[in-house]
Each structure stands twice: as C-alpha cells, then as structure tokens.
Design an enzyme around this catalytic site. Structure first.
Site, PDB file in Angstrom:
ATOM      1  N   CYS A  52       3.622   7.498   0.737  1.00 32.69           N
ATOM      2  CA  CYS A  52       4.137   6.221   0.494  1.00 32.69           C
ATOM      3  C   CYS A  52       4.353   5.820  -1.259  1.00 32.69           C
ATOM      4  CB  CYS A  52       2.966   5.302   0.727  1.00 32.69           C
ATOM      5  SG  CYS A  52       2.414   5.679   2.325  1.00 32.69           S
ATOM      6  N   CYS A 106      -3.606  -6.079   6.358  1.00 35.72           N
ATOM      7  CA  CYS A 106      -2.708  -4.750   6.410  1.00 35.72           C
ATOM      8  C   CYS A 106      -1.244  -5.148   6.051  1.00 35.72           C
ATOM      9  CB  CYS A 106      -2.712  -4.071   7.635  1.00 35.72           C
ATOM     10  SG  CYS A 106      -4.556  -3.655   8.381  1.00 35.72           S
ATOM     11  N   SER A 107      -0.564  -4.075   5.396  1.00 35.66           N
ATOM     12  CA  SER A 107       0.813  -4.410   5.264  1.00 35.66           C
ATOM     13  C   SER A 107       1.608  -3.994   6.489  1.00 35.66           C
ATOM     14  CB  SER A 107       1.422  -3.533   3.915  1.00 35.66           C
ATOM     15  OG  SER A 107       1.093  -2.201   4.287  1.00 35.66           O
ATOM     16  N   ILE A 148       4.762  -2.919   9.247  1.00 35.46           N
ATOM     17  CA  ILE A 148       5.859  -1.991   9.655  1.00 35.46           C
ATOM     18  C   ILE A 148       7.265  -2.603   9.138  1.00 35.46           C
ATOM     19  CG2 ILE A 148       6.836  -0.577  11.453  1.00 35.46           C
ATOM     20  CD1 ILE A 148       3.984   0.417  11.006  1.00 35.46           C
ATOM     21  N   LYS A 182       2.376  -6.547   1.242  1.00 30.75           N
ATOM     22  CA  LYS A 182       1.559  -7.461   2.228  1.00 30.75           C
ATOM     23  C   LYS A 182       2.676  -8.342   2.858  1.00 30.75           C
ATOM     24  CE  LYS A 182      -1.536  -9.111   4.733  1.00 30.75           C
ATOM     25  NZ  LYS A 182      -0.126  -9.249   5.496  1.00 30.75           N
ATOM     26  N   HIS A 237       6.646  -3.178   3.833  1.00 30.35           N
ATOM     27  CA  HIS A 237       6.089  -2.054   3.311  1.00 30.35           C
ATOM     28  C   HIS A 237       6.974  -0.715   3.887  1.00 30.35           C
ATOM     29  CE1 HIS A 237       4.011   1.520   1.365  1.00 30.35           C
ATOM     30  NE2 HIS A 237       3.037   1.580   2.326  1.00 30.35           N
TER      31      HIS A 237
END
Lengths: 130, 386
Positions: free
Chosen positions: B83, B206-207, B209, B329, B333
């Site tokens: 990442c 969670c960030s 998809i 967020k 991402h």
C-alpha cells in the site's frame, strides 16, 4: 496457500523448530539465515516453548474463503516463554473468556482444508491453559 | 543533490469504475497532471501499483502505463511496496530528479480493485502480509489492525469512541472532496454499530475497496522556475524505512516504527520538526492506523493519539488538520494510488486550490505518510510552498 507450497518441508510448522543465535542468544522463529539482532550467521537448533500469554487478539468475523466455515474465530499474537512471539488461532476458547494476558499452550491442530476434497493443512493453534 | 519541485498534479474521480480499464486510470491522471503542468512530455516515469496482476490479470504496468499516456519511448519503472507503492513511486521520481538523471519525471499511482469480488480483493491484499506465518493461520488485514487496536486500547486506554472519531472526522472532510468515493457524513454511533469485521473494528473503521489513480510531475527547481505558472511546491524532505513483515515480531505491536524512522529521515533532510508542520495526510487504512501514525510521526506522544483526535487537534479547523482530503477512509484506498494522491492533496492545499470547506488556513508546510501492509514499509514526504 497452494498444495505445492504446503508440501514443501517446513519442520518449524509441525515441530516448532527454531534456531538460537550463538552470538547474542536470540531465539528466532521461523529460522532465518542471518540474525536480525546481531547479523551473526551461527546458530544452534532449538525448539520454541509451547507455553505463553496472549499479547493481543481479535475475532475474525469476515474470513478469507478458505476459513469461511470456521468464522467467527479468534486470532492472537502469543508471547511465548523464551521471548518468541507468534501469530496463531486460539481454539477451544469462549469469546467471553478471552483476554490479554491469558495463559495459553500451543497444540498441533488442523488449520485449513483446500476445498471439500482438498488436502488438510496442519499447524499450531493455542488453547487456554488449564 | 538538486532541489526538486512539484509542478503538476492530477487525480481522477475515485470509486467503482467498472467502465474503465487500469490503463485508462493511469492515462487519466497522467494527462491531468501534464495539463496542470502545462507540458506534454516528461523524461521518465514511475508507476506505483501493488498488485495489478492479482486485481486485473495485467502485469508490465510500466509499459502499458507509458504506452496509453502516449509517453513511449521514455523509461518507465514499476514500483511496489504494497500500500506504500504510490508514495515510493514519488520517492523514486524525487531521487531521479535530485540525482540529475532526469529533469522532469512523472510518478503515477494506480489500483483497479473492483475487477475481482470481495474474496479476490481480500486474497490480493493479504499478499502484503506474511503468507506462511500470518495469512496461513487465517488472519486478514482488518484482523491485523484489529490486534493493533486492541493492544493500543489495553496499553494506552484508547477508547472505542476515539477510534470512531477518526472515521467521523475524515468523512466530514471527504464530503467536501468531489473526487472522494464515499461523500457522506457518519456519526460515532453509526461507526460503532456497523457490521463487525474483526473486533473491535467495524466496516466503518475500514477503508474501502476502490478504483483510482493519481499523478504528480516532479521537476528540478531551476527548470520549475521557468515552467511553473502556479505556486512552486518544493519537496524538502523524503524518508523511507522497512520493518519486520510479521506484526508478531515487533517489540511494540501498536507502534509503527517504520513510520517513525522514515519521518526522522524526512525531518532531518528538511531541517524541520513536527511543530513546524501546518497539516498532514496520513495512511488511515483503518481508524486505529491514523491514531498510531500521528504518534509515530511525533505530533503527539505515544499513546495520546486517541484523546488528541477526540479533542479536535486533527480536525480541519484544529491545530494540526489531518487528512483534509477525506483520507483513505472517505476518499477511498486504491492501494497503489494512495501515496501519490497524498502528494496531490499536499500540493493542492499549499497552492490554495483545495475545495471550499476543506482548504487548510495558511497551508505552507505539509507532510504525507504512506505505509505498506501492517507497517512493514513506510514513506514520508515533506512539502513546502515557495
């Protein structure tokens, strides 16, 4: 993990084999070719201790496809006596019993199966110490 | 070493871009950046992508990216550090210009993640962890960060509400960013009561998809003074570091050491300290990550990231605005694009071009922190307006 990779000989996965640096005494699991603490390449064979304490944990609710049938399950980082820390599942443990600092033992267990008729992959999990 | 400036930025609208191929994503941002710089060619190119192969079956991204941006036959290099690939692509471009090898370089970050289903994305992302000792045992990325969160909560008293506040604050900023994927505000209760992914992290910790890309054009300072019609933004510090691939092997499970080391190098190069910095973009792949990174970067003491967030330090009108873009967020991402997009955001802010409601006041000195996996790699850049 595909079958060929799993079939490869990995004594540390089944027998908890580790190495101890002859120069600085650090125990390394899994074994490596060079000590990250002192760069020494001289080691002696040892075995990691199978008792330790939970340093942190989580409950996996959304699992990878090979673990879907097992969810929810607990994964923890265990601080073993002798200074090695490993990541493994916690088995035979109620979610409400789980806490940081809990003493555990490592046991030989089934980890995953590659599909319905696939090979069974074994490894280590920890269980609450009685 | 030569001074290096950012003279062009480009970023497409992020989201589920089913009507576009990964080659289109590279070209979209590349062209936006060229237009922004007012040029039509560069000397070399770097493309940061984590796993175009697993996400889209396409490798050889360097060539396809240069080809569809109409930049052949320039040299192009693919850069991968999970990442942190996008941030590392910027660093490679910075080194290329600083060394004198090239005068004008483009760094593009890209990821096309929605060509696979949820299982496929989980599998691809998990390749950034240790396959044989972490993934084999059933852990996921949310699981790794959840273990860091539980550790941080146990050790430092960080609360569930403090974690949620990171998501609430970043969505508030992202709502004002037209390029962001999820432009809605959320509440602390919504975060806490959302579907649990890995305790204590819910889906709103969670960030997402995301498909997306971002590009920056870097240039030697001498040439930038000739070419650049906008405020020149100089890269005054760059640092990068690695750590153990396995989270378990770190001495302190909830401290991102690679970020601390990379930041130290970047601050040394820049001749600055944390209290000099006006605003930052950090890698909030999970809410706990933003709390850990502001600690590792030295903006707050170890263990104080939670209370600092709850007290408003990191809000857009706070003393240290964090993730004015909406962060990973809310903005999204697309893993390989994230680090490059952070440099786009810093440049936008320093030029005073950020959207209404999220422009940081007096944004002259900004810092970007991008990390790979559970923190096994980090890249930090410091940018200053001239």
């Amino acid at each position: 993990m595909s079958s060929p990779k799993y079939w490869r000989e990995m004594p540390q996965r089944y027998r908890l084999e580790a190495i101890k640096c002859k120069k600085c005494g650090k125990v390394l699991f899994p074994p490596r070719l060079v000590c990250p603490a002192c760069q020494s390449r001289e080691f002696e064979q040892t075995r990691i201790n199978n008792t330790g304490k939970i340093e942190t944990y989580t409950v996996i609710r959304v699992a990878p496809s090979t673990f879907v049938d097992q969810a929810p399950y607990i994964v923890a980082i265990v601080n073993l006596e002798g200074g090695v820390k490993i990541l493994c599942q916690v088995a035979d443990c109620e979610l409400n019993e789980l806490k940081i600092g809990m003493p555990v033992n490592l046991e030989f267990r089934k980890i995953q199966q590659e599909g319905e008729d696939g090979i069974i992959c074994y490894g280590y999990k920890c269980v609450p110490k009685l | 070493m030569r001074d290096v400036a950012v003279i062009g930025i480009g970023m497409n609208k992020w989201g589920e871009l089913w009507d576009k191929s990964i080659r289109d994503l590279v070209a979209e941002s590349a062209l936006l950046a060229l237009d922004d710089a007012g040029i039509d060619k560069v000397d070399s190119m770097y493309i940061g992508t984590m796993s175009s192969g697993l996400f889209t079956d396409q490798e050889h991204l360097a060539s396809i990216g240069a080809d569809y941006s109409a930049l052949c036959p320039i040299p192009c290099t693919r850069v991968e550090s999970a990442c942190a690939s996008g941030g590392l692509a910027v660093r490679m471009g910075f080194m290329d210009v600083a060394s004198g090898m090239s005068d004008i370089v483009m760094a593009v970050g890209v990821e096309k993640m929605t060509d696979v289903d949820g299982n496929g994305a989980t599998f691809a992302l998990a390749t950034a962890a240790d396959q044989e000792y972490e993934v084999f045992n059933g852990v996921t990325f949310p699981g790794l960060y959840a273990m860091m969160a539980n550790h941080h909560m146990y050790k430092h008293g960080t609360t569930r509400d403090q974690l949620a506040q990171v998501a609430v604050k970043n969505h508030r900023n992202g709502k004002k960013n037209p390029l962001a994927q999820f432009r809605m505000e959320i509440t602390i209760d919504q975060v806490k009561n959302a579907v649990m992914i890995a305790d204590p992290l819910t889906i709103l910790d969670c960030s997402p998809i995301t498909d997306g890309s971002a590009a920056v054009i870097l240039c030697s300072m001498d040439k930038a003074k000739e070419l650049c019609k906008k405020r020149i933004v100089k890269i005054i510090g760059s640092g990068s570091a690695t750590d153990t691939i396995q989270l378990a092997q770190r001495e302190d499970i909830s401290f991102i050491k690679s970020t601390a080391v990379a930041a130290k190098k970047a601050f040394e190069m820049a001749g600055k300290k944390p209290s000099d910095i006006d605003f930052i973009e950090v890698h909030d792949c999970f809410t706990i990550a933003e709390i850990m990174t502001i600690e590792a970067l030295g903006f707050v003491e170890k263990g104080k990231g939670g209370p600092a967030t709850a007290d408003g330090l990191t809000a857009i009108d706070g003393k240290l605005p964090v993730n004015s873009s909406g962060g990973l967020k809310s903005k999204g991402h697309p893993v390989g694009a994230t680090g490059t997009a952070q440099i786009v955001e810093l440049t936008k802010q320093i030029r005073g071009e950020a959207d209404k409601g999220r422009q940081v006041k007096n944004a002259n000195l900004g810092l970007a922190q991008n990390m790979g996996g559970s923190g096994a790699s980090s890249v930090v850049h410091i940018l200053e307006g001239m």
